[in-house]
Design a protein around this motif. Sequence first.
Motif, PDB file in Angstrom:
ATOM      1  N   GLN A   1       0.824  -1.212   0.000  1.00 50.61           N
ATOM      2  CA  GLN A   1       0.000   0.000   0.000  1.00 50.61           C
ATOM      3  C   GLN A   1       0.857   1.260   0.000  1.00 50.61           C
ATOM      4  O   GLN A   1       0.470   2.285  -0.579  1.00 50.61           O
ATOM      5  CB  GLN A   1      -0.913  -0.011   1.220  1.00 50.61           C
TER       6      GLN A   1
ATOM      7  N   PRO B   1       1.595   3.683  -4.690  1.00 56.23           N
ATOM      8  CA  PRO B   1       1.460   5.051  -5.229  1.00 56.23           C
ATOM      9  C   PRO B   1       2.783   5.653  -5.673  1.00 56.23           C
ATOM     10  O   PRO B   1       2.811   6.496  -6.568  1.00 56.23           O
ATOM     11  CB  PRO B   1       0.872   5.830  -4.036  1.00 56.23           C
TER      12      PRO B   1
ATOM     13  N   HIS C   1       3.795   3.487  -9.109  1.00 51.81           N
ATOM     14  CA  HIS C   1       2.807   3.288 -10.180  1.00 51.81           C
ATOM     15  C   HIS C   1       1.860   4.493 -10.262  1.00 51.81           C
ATOM     16  O   HIS C   1       0.640   4.355 -10.225  1.00 51.81           O
ATOM     17  CB  HIS C   1       2.013   1.999  -9.947  1.00 51.81           C
ATOM     18  N   HIS C   2       2.425   5.662 -10.333  1.00 45.91           N
ATOM     19  CA  HIS C   2       1.683   6.887 -10.656  1.00 45.91           C
ATOM     20  C   HIS C   2       0.501   7.119  -9.708  1.00 45.91           C
ATOM     21  O   HIS C   2      -0.601   7.453 -10.146  1.00 45.91           O
ATOM     22  CB  HIS C   2       1.180   6.855 -12.105  1.00 45.91           C
ATOM     23  N   GLY C   3       0.732   6.960  -8.427  1.00 45.19           N
ATOM     24  CA  GLY C   3      -0.305   7.260  -7.444  1.00 45.19           C
ATOM     25  C   GLY C   3      -1.431   6.249  -7.363  1.00 45.19           C
ATOM     26  O   GLY C   3      -2.467   6.518  -6.757  1.00 45.19           O
ATOM     27  N   ALA C   4      -1.255   5.073  -7.958  1.00 44.55           N
ATOM     28  CA  ALA C   4      -2.329   4.073  -7.987  1.00 44.55           C
ATOM     29  C   ALA C   4      -2.570   3.473  -6.609  1.00 44.55           C
ATOM     30  O   ALA C   4      -1.658   3.369  -5.783  1.00 44.55           O
ATOM     31  CB  ALA C   4      -1.984   2.959  -8.973  1.00 44.55           C
ATOM     32  N   ASN C   5      -3.821   3.089  -6.389  1.00 46.98           N
ATOM     33  CA  ASN C   5      -4.176   2.379  -5.165  1.00 46.98           C
ATOM     34  C   ASN C   5      -3.783   0.915  -5.321  1.00 46.98           C
ATOM     35  O   ASN C   5      -4.055   0.292  -6.339  1.00 46.98           O
ATOM     36  CB  ASN C   5      -5.682   2.514  -4.919  1.00 46.98           C
TER      37      ASN C   5
END
Length: 281
Positions: free
Chosen positions: A154, A158, A161-165
């Motif tokens: 978690q 981000p 990976h470009h702020g991904a959840n």
Amino acid sequence: MTLCTCLIAGTHFAIAYAHDEAVSWDEFIGAFTLIYRHPLALAAGLPFALTLLTILLVHELGHFFACRHHHIHSSYPFFIPFPTLIGTLGAFILIRSPIRNTRALFDVGASGPLVGFLVAVPALIYGIIHAKFIPGLSVPAENKIVLGAPLILQLLAPVFHHGANAANLLLHPVGRAAWVGLFATSLNLLPAAQLDGGHIVRAISQHAHRVSSILLPVLLALLGFRYWPGWYLWAAVLIGIRFLRTLPIYNPEPLGSRRLGAAFLSLVIFVLSFMPAPFLE
């Protein structure tokens, strides 16, 4: 044999990754048929299998060389093949002579999780960088299995990976192998009985070890009721281990500041790796 079972599991993860889908029991069982239908297709499982076996091997070699350092007789690592979703039940070494002081006990217990974690993190980062963003991946669908996200995933998702959840990332099979390695690390660091975490706690305080060995199965049973039924099995295992003989520590030396710092680092690794709900259907 463990390589074979991990290849099957890895092929299953590779197929799910290629099709942008969560893993499923049907696809997992179907991967077994490749053994006789199309064995060369199992090569797709190599990235997962080799990464996972490397993490497990490094973990056990940490224990092995700590034993060598303290002149403790031990076996070479053994791998445990098992046709599970993750392809194995881990690995272990057999310790064939007494551990005579608390410093040796601590070093043997802590060395495996520490070095295994150091190998798992780069693999996890690779898996995140090459992950696929799939909205709704964390919502259980028919016959699909949602894999939990440890705290370290978690935190790193981000960033890489470009702020991904993390809940919406379908990890590359290499990252999934790191996930399995982290899951195994968290199980080993449970502070009870003769697990690695139990060795660490016992080296610090034998009283704390006795208390945690009693309370932890109760806590795991509660987690089993609330999150994942597999914790019931682990609670039963820890209760069963209590009936095994625990050799005494003949020389309870103080650990010193460096080992206490390593104990705190082990606690951090446990928190980063532990998942209350590793599998959801």
